[in-house]
Design a protein around this motif. Structure first.
Motif, PDB file in Angstrom:
ATOM      1  N   SER A  18       0.324  -0.948   0.001  1.00  0.00           N
ATOM      2  CA  SER A  18      -0.115   0.057  -0.012  1.00  0.00           C
ATOM      3  C   SER A  18       1.123   1.729  -0.327  1.00  0.00           C
ATOM      4  O   SER A  18       2.226   1.422   0.528  1.00  0.00           O
ATOM      5  CB  SER A  18      -1.059   0.089   1.176  1.00  0.00           C
ATOM      6  OG  SER A  18      -0.366   0.438   2.639  1.00  0.00           O
ATOM      7  N   LEU A  19       0.207   2.570  -0.827  1.00  0.00           N
ATOM      8  CA  LEU A  19       1.134   3.724  -0.342  1.00  0.00           C
ATOM      9  C   LEU A  19       1.314   3.704   0.540  1.00  0.00           C
ATOM     10  O   LEU A  19       1.972   4.983   1.197  1.00  0.00           O
ATOM     11  CB  LEU A  19      -0.022   4.689  -1.375  1.00  0.00           C
ATOM     12  CG  LEU A  19      -0.254   3.996  -2.805  1.00  0.00           C
ATOM     13  CD1 LEU A  19      -0.326   5.761  -3.726  1.00  0.00           C
ATOM     14  CD2 LEU A  19       0.990   4.082  -3.528  1.00  0.00           C
ATOM     15  N   SER A  20      -0.209   4.230   1.220  1.00  0.00           N
ATOM     16  CA  SER A  20       0.157   4.192   2.600  1.00  0.00           C
ATOM     17  C   SER A  20       1.053   4.170   3.907  1.00  0.00           C
ATOM     18  O   SER A  20       1.446   4.496   4.654  1.00  0.00           O
ATOM     19  CB  SER A  20      -1.576   4.634   3.624  1.00  0.00           C
ATOM     20  OG  SER A  20      -1.822   3.100   3.550  1.00  0.00           O
ATOM     21  N   ALA A  21       1.091   2.619   3.750  1.00  0.00           N
ATOM     22  CA  ALA A  21       2.646   1.711   4.729  1.00  0.00           C
ATOM     23  C   ALA A  21       3.893   2.664   4.035  1.00  0.00           C
ATOM     24  O   ALA A  21       4.435   2.152   4.813  1.00  0.00           O
ATOM     25  CB  ALA A  21       2.043  -0.310   4.213  1.00  0.00           C
ATOM     26  N   ALA A  22       4.113   2.740   2.534  1.00  0.00           N
ATOM     27  CA  ALA A  22       5.371   2.953   1.969  1.00  0.00           C
ATOM     28  C   ALA A  22       5.698   4.616   2.684  1.00  0.00           C
ATOM     29  O   ALA A  22       6.708   4.986   3.668  1.00  0.00           O
ATOM     30  CB  ALA A  22       4.969   3.102   0.495  1.00  0.00           C
ATOM     31  N   ALA A  23       4.322   5.093   3.326  1.00  0.00           N
ATOM     32  CA  ALA A  23       4.237   6.498   3.975  1.00  0.00           C
ATOM     33  C   ALA A  23       4.867   6.831   5.237  1.00  0.00           C
ATOM     34  O   ALA A  23       5.686   7.325   5.236  1.00  0.00           O
ATOM     35  CB  ALA A  23       3.035   7.550   3.568  1.00  0.00           C
ATOM     36  N   ARG A  24       4.509   5.460   5.698  1.00  0.00           N
ATOM     37  CA  ARG A  24       4.680   5.810   6.844  1.00  0.00           C
ATOM     38  C   ARG A  24       5.659   5.097   7.654  1.00  0.00           C
ATOM     39  O   ARG A  24       6.825   5.956   8.539  1.00  0.00           O
ATOM     40  CB  ARG A  24       3.576   4.623   8.504  1.00  0.00           C
ATOM     41  CG  ARG A  24       1.964   4.927   7.844  1.00  0.00           C
ATOM     42  CD  ARG A  24       1.634   4.064   9.107  1.00  0.00           C
ATOM     43  NE  ARG A  24       1.094   2.930   8.933  1.00  0.00           N
ATOM     44  CZ  ARG A  24       0.213   2.764   7.951  1.00  0.00           C
ATOM     45  NH1 ARG A  24      -0.881   3.067   7.189  1.00  0.00           N
ATOM     46  NH2 ARG A  24       0.054   1.172   7.171  1.00  0.00           N
ATOM     47  N   GLU A  25       6.306   4.444   6.837  1.00  0.00           N
ATOM     48  CA  GLU A  25       7.738   4.535   6.814  1.00  0.00           C
ATOM     49  C   GLU A  25       8.592   5.138   6.406  1.00  0.00           C
ATOM     50  O   GLU A  25       9.883   5.237   7.175  1.00  0.00           O
ATOM     51  CB  GLU A  25       7.720   2.967   5.936  1.00  0.00           C
ATOM     52  CG  GLU A  25       9.961   2.249   6.159  1.00  0.00           C
ATOM     53  CD  GLU A  25       9.438   1.308   4.947  1.00  0.00           C
ATOM     54  OE1 GLU A  25       9.415  -0.164   6.126  1.00  0.00           O
ATOM     55  OE2 GLU A  25      10.569   1.288   4.059  1.00  0.00           O
ATOM     56  N   MET A  26       8.457   6.146   5.237  1.00  0.00           N
ATOM     57  CA  MET A  26       9.165   7.012   5.119  1.00  0.00           C
ATOM     58  C   MET A  26       9.088   8.445   5.749  1.00  0.00           C
ATOM     59  O   MET A  26       9.351   9.406   5.455  1.00  0.00           O
ATOM     60  CB  MET A  26       8.465   7.239   3.421  1.00  0.00           C
ATOM     61  CG  MET A  26       9.392   5.931   2.361  1.00  0.00           C
ATOM     62  SD  MET A  26       8.899   6.128   0.855  1.00  0.00           S
ATOM     63  CE  MET A  26       9.648   8.210   0.338  1.00  0.00           C
ATOM     64  N   ALA A  27       8.410   8.540   6.971  1.00  0.00           N
ATOM     65  CA  ALA A  27       7.862   9.322   7.604  1.00  0.00           C
ATOM     66  C   ALA A  27       7.547  10.903   6.896  1.00  0.00           C
ATOM     67  O   ALA A  27       7.342  11.608   6.735  1.00  0.00           O
ATOM     68  CB  ALA A  27       9.122   9.419   8.521  1.00  0.00           C
ATOM     69  N   THR A  28       6.417  10.143   5.998  1.00  0.00           N
ATOM     70  CA  THR A  28       5.614  11.389   5.134  1.00  0.00           C
ATOM     71  C   THR A  28       4.610  10.841   4.965  1.00  0.00           C
ATOM     72  O   THR A  28       3.902  10.623   5.831  1.00  0.00           O
ATOM     73  CB  THR A  28       6.669  11.293   3.580  1.00  0.00           C
ATOM     74  OG1 THR A  28       5.990  12.380   2.962  1.00  0.00           O
ATOM     75  CG2 THR A  28       5.975  10.302   2.603  1.00  0.00           C
ATOM     76  N   THR A  29       3.500  11.290   4.068  1.00  0.00           N
ATOM     77  CA  THR A  29       2.825  11.231   3.554  1.00  0.00           C
ATOM     78  C   THR A  29       2.081  10.437   2.626  1.00  0.00           C
ATOM     79  O   THR A  29       2.507  10.636   1.186  1.00  0.00           O
ATOM     80  CB  THR A  29       1.701  12.713   3.878  1.00  0.00           C
ATOM     81  OG1 THR A  29       1.814  12.934   2.398  1.00  0.00           O
ATOM     82  CG2 THR A  29       1.811  13.893   4.791  1.00  0.00           C
ATOM     83  N   GLN A  30       0.931   9.940   3.116  1.00  0.00           N
ATOM     84  CA  GLN A  30       0.264   8.816   1.054  1.00  0.00           C
ATOM     85  C   GLN A  30       0.127  10.039   0.518  1.00  0.00           C
ATOM     86  O   GLN A  30       0.973   9.275  -0.989  1.00  0.00           O
ATOM     87  CB  GLN A  30      -1.323   8.341   1.705  1.00  0.00           C
ATOM     88  CG  GLN A  30      -1.729   7.269   0.454  1.00  0.00           C
ATOM     89  CD  GLN A  30      -2.329   8.099  -0.443  1.00  0.00           C
ATOM     90  OE1 GLN A  30      -2.900   9.153  -0.252  1.00  0.00           O
ATOM     91  NE2 GLN A  30      -2.358   7.131  -1.408  1.00  0.00           N
ATOM     92  N   PRO A  31      -0.227  11.196   0.023  1.00  0.00           N
ATOM     93  CA  PRO A  31      -0.421  12.442  -1.267  1.00  0.00           C
ATOM     94  C   PRO A  31       0.988  12.013  -1.494  1.00  0.00           C
ATOM     95  O   PRO A  31       1.375  11.650  -3.014  1.00  0.00           O
ATOM     96  CB  PRO A  31      -0.933  12.748  -0.617  1.00  0.00           C
ATOM     97  CG  PRO A  31      -2.046  12.696   0.182  1.00  0.00           C
ATOM     98  CD  PRO A  31      -0.790  12.531   1.245  1.00  0.00           C
ATOM     99  N   THR A  32       1.978  12.401  -1.054  1.00  0.00           N
ATOM    100  CA  THR A  32       3.406  12.717  -1.388  1.00  0.00           C
ATOM    101  C   THR A  32       3.678  11.340  -1.814  1.00  0.00           C
ATOM    102  O   THR A  32       5.072  11.548  -3.126  1.00  0.00           O
ATOM    103  CB  THR A  32       4.501  12.684  -0.223  1.00  0.00           C
ATOM    104  OG1 THR A  32       4.134  13.945   0.930  1.00  0.00           O
ATOM    105  CG2 THR A  32       5.716  12.654  -0.954  1.00  0.00           C
ATOM    106  N   VAL A  33       3.235   9.841  -0.989  1.00  0.00           N
ATOM    107  CA  VAL A  33       4.539   8.901  -2.100  1.00  0.00           C
ATOM    108  C   VAL A  33       3.510   9.010  -3.188  1.00  0.00           C
ATOM    109  O   VAL A  33       4.243   8.084  -4.270  1.00  0.00           O
ATOM    110  CB  VAL A  33       4.149   7.105  -1.335  1.00  0.00           C
ATOM    111  CG1 VAL A  33       4.019   5.918  -1.619  1.00  0.00           C
ATOM    112  CG2 VAL A  33       5.136   7.880   0.591  1.00  0.00           C
TER     113      VAL A  33
END
Length: 293
Positions: A18-33
């Motif tokens: 998921s994009l949101s899981a990647a965002a959490r790991e990267m310490a950013t937001t889902q829209p950014t990913v």
């Protein structure tokens, strides 16, 4: 746009689902990913992800790019590690996973000893009895005891530990000492909750198979060891858990000619052509230290 960051976002979105899981790991937001992946899709001129309601999946083009993107990111990390190892000692964060009992009883002290000799290193020690997937959970090294090793991971043999029958001196005074395997049926036998009720023992070319009922079963290796030390009964324990107690006399080895099925330990990591210098340093230290246990 940062190509490496976009590729990293794409790779982790696929691996985590998921994009949101990647965002959490990267310490950013889902829209950014999402923007990073969309930019990458424009760069390659193809749709890379199918965005479903539950998870994202790579398209055919995405699957092809995924192989090259992983390799590129790996090569970049290795190049940085090469540069770093040429001018200074290993440095940076290493995430290490291990079973709870091994971590609490032996590994934590070993990691602290290692950090005192490698001051530029950081270690995050994660203690879990479940299988930890090093790819999915971004773990550099995983210590595994027993179980089936996944074929898509690299496993380096670490140790083979025999298992001994042990009890406390107080238990032996109260209940007596078994002289042969069959005597165990008259004793309080304590076991790990996940194991079956059949005990397998070997002595040279001899073997013994005993069905032993247990009034006490527990799913914690440390709690089981505590129960044995408190005098509650006899248990089969790996040598690394009881060697010190046997030397100090707080536990007694029973039927010393007989051993149970050995534990086999491995260091497991994701496949890559070469480990970063910091990860290689930790693995080498662990292998050398554990062999001396």
């Amino acid at each position: 746009m940062d190509r490496l960051k976009a590729m990293g976002a794409f790779v982790r979105a696929v691996e985590l689902g998921s994009l949101s899981a990647a965002a959490r790991e990267m310490a950013t937001t889902q829209p950014t990913v999402s923007k990073l992946v969309a930019w990458l899709e424009r760069e390659v001129g193809a749709r890379l992800l199918e965005r479903g309601s539950q998870r994202v999946l790579p398209t055919e083009e995405g699957s092809r790019l995924l192989v090259h993107a992983k390799q590129l990111l790996e090569d970049y990390e290795e190049a940085l590690a090469d540069m770093a190892s040429g001018v200074r000692e290993p440095r940076g964060l290493v995430r290490l996973s291990a079973p709870v009992a091994l971590g609490e009883l032996r590994l934590s002290a070993l990691v602290l000893e290692m950090l005192s000799t490698l001051p530029q290193l950081e270690v995050e020690l994660l203690l879990e009895d479940r299988f930890v997937d090093p790819v999915e959970e971004r773990i550099d090294l995983t210590l595994r005891i027993g179980g089936v090793l996944p074929a898509d991971l690299v496993a380096r043999p670490l140790a083979v530990w025999p298992r001994y029958l042990v009890a406390s001196p107080d238990y032996v005074r109260r209940k007596g000492r078994p002289r042969r395997p069959g005597d165990l049926t008259a004793h309080e036998y304590l076991r790990y909750a996940a194991s079956d009720e059949v005990l397998h023992l070997r002595s040279g070319g001899e073997s013994a198979v005993l069905e032993l009922a247990s009034r006490y079963r527990v799913n914690s290796a440390i709690a089981l060891l505590d129960a044995v030390q408190s005098g509650a009964g006899i248990s089969l324990q790996p040598c690394w858990m009881v060697d010190e107690a046997l030397r100090q006399g707080t536990l007694v080895r029973l039927l010393p000619r007989w051993t149970g099925p050995a534990q086999t330990a491995h260091v497991v990591h994701a496949p890559r052509r070469r480990l970063p210098a910091r990860v290689q340093a930790v693995m080498d230290y662990l292998v050398d230290a554990v062999r001396r246990w």
